[in-house]
Design a protein around this motif. Structure first.
Motif, PDB file in Angstrom:
ATOM      1  N   ALA A   1       4.844  -3.600 -13.700  1.00 31.85           N
ATOM      2  CA  ALA A   1       4.972  -3.271 -14.921  1.00 31.85           C
ATOM      3  C   ALA A   1       6.011  -2.080 -15.021  1.00 31.85           C
ATOM      4  CB  ALA A   1       3.960  -2.960 -15.826  1.00 31.85           C
ATOM      5  N   GLY A   2       6.962  -2.242 -15.768  1.00 35.48           N
ATOM      6  CA  GLY A   2       8.156  -0.948 -15.807  1.00 35.48           C
ATOM      7  C   GLY A   2       9.072  -0.730 -14.612  1.00 35.48           C
ATOM      8  N   VAL A   3       8.854  -1.666 -13.701  1.00 33.33           N
ATOM      9  CA  VAL A   3       9.772  -1.369 -12.605  1.00 33.33           C
ATOM     10  C   VAL A   3      11.047  -2.420 -12.789  1.00 33.33           C
ATOM     11  CG1 VAL A   3      10.106  -1.980 -10.133  1.00 33.33           C
ATOM     12  CG2 VAL A   3       8.009  -1.021 -10.930  1.00 33.33           C
ATOM     13  N   ASP A   4      12.174  -1.795 -12.845  1.00 36.08           N
ATOM     14  CA  ASP A   4      13.754  -2.085 -12.730  1.00 36.08           C
ATOM     15  C   ASP A   4      14.268  -2.581 -11.273  1.00 36.08           C
ATOM     16  OD1 ASP A   4      15.903  -3.239 -13.955  1.00 36.08           O
ATOM     17  OD2 ASP A   4      16.826  -1.492 -13.378  1.00 36.08           O
ATOM     18  N   ALA A   5      13.847  -1.548 -10.312  1.00 34.64           N
ATOM     19  CA  ALA A   5      14.452  -1.660  -8.823  1.00 34.64           C
ATOM     20  C   ALA A   5      13.566  -1.295  -7.824  1.00 34.64           C
ATOM     21  CB  ALA A   5      15.862  -0.695  -9.009  1.00 34.64           C
ATOM     22  N   VAL A   6      13.704  -2.002  -6.823  1.00 30.41           N
ATOM     23  CA  VAL A   6      12.950  -1.916  -5.402  1.00 30.41           C
ATOM     24  C   VAL A   6      13.836  -1.563  -4.180  1.00 30.41           C
ATOM     25  CG1 VAL A   6      11.629  -2.926  -3.666  1.00 30.41           C
ATOM     26  CG2 VAL A   6      11.328  -3.548  -6.159  1.00 30.41           C
ATOM     27  N   LEU A   7      13.495  -0.505  -3.676  1.00 34.24           N
ATOM     28  CA  LEU A   7      14.135  -0.191  -2.440  1.00 34.24           C
ATOM     29  C   LEU A   7      13.169  -0.236  -1.164  1.00 34.24           C
ATOM     30  CD1 LEU A   7      15.749   3.468  -3.507  1.00 34.24           C
ATOM     31  CD2 LEU A   7      16.664   1.123  -4.100  1.00 34.24           C
ATOM     32  N   PHE A   8      13.640  -1.025  -0.273  1.00 37.79           N
ATOM     33  CA  PHE A   8      12.615  -1.499   0.814  1.00 37.79           C
ATOM     34  C   PHE A   8      13.426  -0.921   2.112  1.00 37.79           C
ATOM     35  CE2 PHE A   8      11.044  -4.747   3.625  1.00 37.79           C
ATOM     36  CZ  PHE A   8      10.195  -4.038   4.329  1.00 37.79           C
TER      37      PHE A   8
ATOM     38  N   GLY B   1       9.333  -9.767  -4.680  1.00 34.84           N
ATOM     39  CA  GLY B   1       8.611 -10.492  -5.627  1.00 34.84           C
ATOM     40  C   GLY B   1       7.364  -9.572  -6.214  1.00 34.84           C
ATOM     41  N   GLN B   2       6.502  -9.146  -5.135  1.00 38.10           N
ATOM     42  CA  GLN B   2       5.392  -8.702  -5.529  1.00 38.10           C
ATOM     43  C   GLN B   2       5.671  -7.102  -6.244  1.00 38.10           C
ATOM     44  OE1 GLN B   2       1.956  -9.444  -5.388  1.00 38.10           O
ATOM     45  NE2 GLN B   2       2.821 -11.434  -4.926  1.00 38.10           N
ATOM     46  N   LEU B   3       6.783  -6.455  -5.723  1.00 38.89           N
ATOM     47  CA  LEU B   3       6.977  -5.214  -6.123  1.00 38.89           C
ATOM     48  C   LEU B   3       7.635  -5.227  -7.337  1.00 38.89           C
ATOM     49  CD1 LEU B   3       8.010  -3.480  -2.661  1.00 38.89           C
ATOM     50  CD2 LEU B   3       5.933  -3.008  -4.000  1.00 38.89           C
ATOM     51  N   GLN B   4       8.671  -6.198  -7.615  1.00 39.59           N
ATOM     52  CA  GLN B   4       9.494  -6.221  -8.841  1.00 39.59           C
ATOM     53  C   GLN B   4       8.491  -6.624  -9.924  1.00 39.59           C
ATOM     54  OE1 GLN B   4      12.931  -8.442  -6.599  1.00 39.59           O
ATOM     55  NE2 GLN B   4      13.754  -7.695  -8.504  1.00 39.59           N
ATOM     56  N   ALA B   5       7.567  -7.261  -9.718  1.00 42.35           N
ATOM     57  CA  ALA B   5       6.452  -7.764 -10.703  1.00 42.35           C
ATOM     58  C   ALA B   5       5.812  -6.811 -11.381  1.00 42.35           C
ATOM     59  CB  ALA B   5       5.607  -8.792 -10.275  1.00 42.35           C
TER      60      ALA B   5
ATOM     61  N   ASP C   1       0.897  -1.281  -0.001  1.00 36.86           N
ATOM     62  CA  ASP C   1       0.169   0.064  -0.348  1.00 36.86           C
ATOM     63  C   ASP C   1       0.781   1.071   0.062  1.00 36.86           C
ATOM     64  OD1 ASP C   1      -2.679   1.197   0.150  1.00 36.86           O
ATOM     65  OD2 ASP C   1      -2.175   1.888   2.186  1.00 36.86           O
ATOM     66  N   ARG C   2       2.163   1.004   0.511  1.00 37.99           N
ATOM     67  CA  ARG C   2       2.895   2.540   0.559  1.00 37.99           C
ATOM     68  C   ARG C   2       3.935   2.523  -0.538  1.00 37.99           C
ATOM     69  NH1 ARG C   2       4.568   1.101   7.025  1.00 37.99           N
ATOM     70  NH2 ARG C   2       2.880   2.298   8.032  1.00 37.99           N
ATOM     71  N   ALA C   3       3.804   1.593  -1.476  1.00 39.29           N
ATOM     72  CA  ALA C   3       4.896   1.720  -2.407  1.00 39.29           C
ATOM     73  C   ALA C   3       4.557   2.777  -3.325  1.00 39.29           C
ATOM     74  CB  ALA C   3       4.714   0.427  -3.472  1.00 39.29           C
ATOM     75  N   GLN C   4       5.831   3.641  -3.743  1.00 38.70           N
ATOM     76  CA  GLN C   4       5.689   5.039  -4.539  1.00 38.70           C
ATOM     77  C   GLN C   4       6.760   4.801  -5.520  1.00 38.70           C
ATOM     78  OE1 GLN C   4       3.910   7.631  -3.796  1.00 38.70           O
ATOM     79  NE2 GLN C   4       2.674   6.301  -2.369  1.00 38.70           N
ATOM     80  N   PRO C   5       6.392   5.216  -6.830  1.00 34.40           N
ATOM     81  CA  PRO C   5       7.186   5.243  -7.788  1.00 34.40           C
ATOM     82  C   PRO C   5       8.135   6.306  -7.976  1.00 34.40           C
ATOM     83  CG  PRO C   5       4.951   5.765  -8.423  1.00 34.40           C
ATOM     84  CD  PRO C   5       5.052   5.508  -6.950  1.00 34.40           C
TER      85      PRO C   5
ATOM     86  N   LYS D   1      10.621   3.607 -12.807  1.00 31.35           N
ATOM     87  CA  LYS D   1      11.696   2.526 -12.730  1.00 31.35           C
ATOM     88  C   LYS D   1      11.921   1.972 -11.453  1.00 31.35           C
ATOM     89  CE  LYS D   1      13.875   4.280 -17.109  1.00 31.35           C
ATOM     90  NZ  LYS D   1      15.335   4.836 -17.407  1.00 31.35           N
ATOM     91  N   VAL D   2      11.662   2.910 -10.361  1.00 29.93           N
ATOM     92  CA  VAL D   2      11.956   2.505  -9.279  1.00 29.93           C
ATOM     93  C   VAL D   2      10.912   2.589  -8.208  1.00 29.93           C
ATOM     94  CG1 VAL D   2      13.561   2.894  -7.346  1.00 29.93           C
ATOM     95  CG2 VAL D   2      14.508   3.290  -9.328  1.00 29.93           C
ATOM     96  N   LEU D   3      10.695   1.644  -7.490  1.00 31.61           N
ATOM     97  CA  LEU D   3       9.750   1.768  -6.324  1.00 31.61           C
ATOM     98  C   LEU D   3      10.212   1.507  -5.022  1.00 31.61           C
ATOM     99  CD1 LEU D   3       6.810  -0.929  -7.411  1.00 31.61           C
ATOM    100  CD2 LEU D   3       6.696   1.521  -7.359  1.00 31.61           C
ATOM    101  N   THR D   4       9.993   2.443  -3.975  1.00 33.43           N
ATOM    102  CA  THR D   4      10.145   2.540  -2.455  1.00 33.43           C
ATOM    103  C   THR D   4       8.976   2.013  -1.763  1.00 33.43           C
ATOM    104  OG1 THR D   4       9.689   4.831  -2.303  1.00 33.43           O
ATOM    105  CG2 THR D   4      12.043   4.314  -3.002  1.00 33.43           C
ATOM    106  N   SER D   5       9.225   1.372  -0.454  1.00 34.69           N
ATOM    107  CA  SER D   5       8.340   1.288   0.236  1.00 34.69           C
ATOM    108  C   SER D   5       9.084   1.016   1.682  1.00 34.69           C
ATOM    109  CB  SER D   5       7.356   0.052   0.138  1.00 34.69           C
ATOM    110  OG  SER D   5       6.401   0.177   1.009  1.00 34.69           O
ATOM    111  N   TYR D   6       8.118   1.053   2.796  1.00 37.34           N
ATOM    112  CA  TYR D   6       8.965   0.649   4.092  1.00 37.34           C
ATOM    113  C   TYR D   6       8.226   0.148   5.059  1.00 37.34           C
ATOM    114  CZ  TYR D   6       5.995   4.762   5.233  1.00 37.34           C
ATOM    115  OH  TYR D   6       4.961   5.758   5.660  1.00 37.34           O
ATOM    116  N   LEU D   7       8.588  -0.447   6.102  1.00 34.02           N
ATOM    117  CA  LEU D   7       8.029  -0.799   7.422  1.00 34.02           C
ATOM    118  C   LEU D   7       8.635  -0.200   8.661  1.00 34.02           C
ATOM    119  CD1 LEU D   7       7.243  -4.586   7.179  1.00 34.02           C
ATOM    120  CD2 LEU D   7       5.511  -2.866   7.505  1.00 34.02           C
TER     121      LEU D   7
END
Length: 326
Positions: free
Chosen positions: A258-265, A252-256, A217-221, A226-232
């Motif tokens: 469309a258009g996302v290459d990288a995830v920062l958690f 796995g969920q965030l990298q799936a 729910d917190r994921a931000q592009p 290309k990049v998604l960020t989220s946190y706990l």
């Protein structure tokens, strides 16, 4: 070093010792513990003396049944023994926690697959293969290079670690046939892929799924998606309960997307300290990113810790990453 082999000089130095302390990094994962326990088991039944050790903590649900198979302190050395410490799944001595002081003065061997893990200063011998998918992969090659084959239980541990670090093989890219050759040999030795999958992804609590929902729910592009960020945060776990660290599912969920290459958690670890996990699909070298912030890892999976505020740290990371994409 070509993939699929352990250098002869490393094997020769390894064979010159008769007692081994097999030590992994702090906050171990399945690859780290699987390699430690399997290698210690093989050495003990081969006439050597070996003990797996870890400074913990053991926070991942998939390793719950492995934590009691490693010691937390170095045992007294037997008289006349020629002892060595074998550092697995990392090459920086500071990553093994308080055990670094307990092995001070011992010859050190390094078995690792991280390109950006640091320089193994003072090691008697090192086998660091960034082309290897996991340290359990290298552990099987080491066992075979020493003239042995794993038992079914050792094979189970090694396949579990290999599956852990490859996301159950979803991160294997072109040229990965040797990885499947190793997996095939492990199955021949008695490992069962279905069991590895269940250990990795099964038996999770409802709380862990609610925490994943909050992360999604917190994921931000950023950077054009290309990049998604989220946190706990610690407050999330206080509110919902302390669930398992189901990080692989989160990535796995965030990298799936469309258009996302990288995830920062980003995850609160303790007051004033944040852990940052980085994953990429194709382009971004997150190992190189993590190294700039004092961490390490692979091109597609890396991490580090920081005492900076999350918002400030996120801005710095995105600035570095944007430059790397340009």
């Amino acid at each position: 070093m070509p993939i699929g082999s352990i250098p002869d000089p490393f094997l020769l130095v390894f064979q010159s010792f008769d007692e081994f302390l097999i030590i992994g990094h702090e906050d171990p994962d399945g690859d780290c513990l699987g390699s430690q326990i399997a290698l210690a088991s093989f050495l003990n039944r081969s006439g050597k003396r070996a003990r797996a050790l870890s400074s913990g903590p053991f926070r991942r649900a998939e390793i719950n049944d492995l934590a009691d198979r490693v010691a937390d302190h170095v045992p007294p050395m037997e008289k006349g023994s020629k002892r060595a410490a074998v550092i697995v799944d990392c090459s920086s001595i500071d990553r093994i926690g308080y055990l670094a002081k307990e092995i001070s003065g011992l010859p050190t061997l390094v078995l690792d697959h991280h390109a950006s893990g640091g320089d193994p200063v003072g090691s008697a011998a090192s086998c660091i293969d960034p082309g290897a998918p996991s340290v359990t992969y290298l552990t099987l090659l080491l066992i075979e290079g020493l003239g042995g084959i794993p038992t079914s239980e050792e094979a189970r541990l090694l396949l579990f670690g290999l599956a852990t670090d490859t996301g159950f093989f979803r991160h294997v890219t072109h040229g990965g046939e040797e990885i499947f050759s190793v997996a095939s040999r492990l199955c021949r030795y008695g490992a069962v892929p279905k069991d590895a999958y269940q250990t990795m992804y099964g038996n999770r609590s409802l709380v862990s799924k609610k925490l994943i929902g909050r992360v999604l729910d917190r994921a931000q592009p950023h950077i054009g998606g290309k990049v998604l960020t989220s946190y706990l945060t610690v407050d999330d776990e206080k509110e919902l309960g302390f669930g398992e660290r189901d990080s692989d599912t989160i990535y796995g969920q965030l990298q799936a997307v469309a258009g996302v290459d990288a995830v920062l958690f980003f995850r609160d670890e303790e007051p004033g300290e944040i852990s940052v996990g980085l994953r990429s699909n194709l382009v971004l070298d997150v190992g190189a990113v993590a190294q700039q912030f004092g961490g390490g890892g692979h091109k597609h999976a890396a991490s580090f810790r920081s005492k900076e505020q999350r918002d400030q740290l996120e801005r710095k990371l995105l600035s570095v990453i944007e430059t790397m994409y340009s």
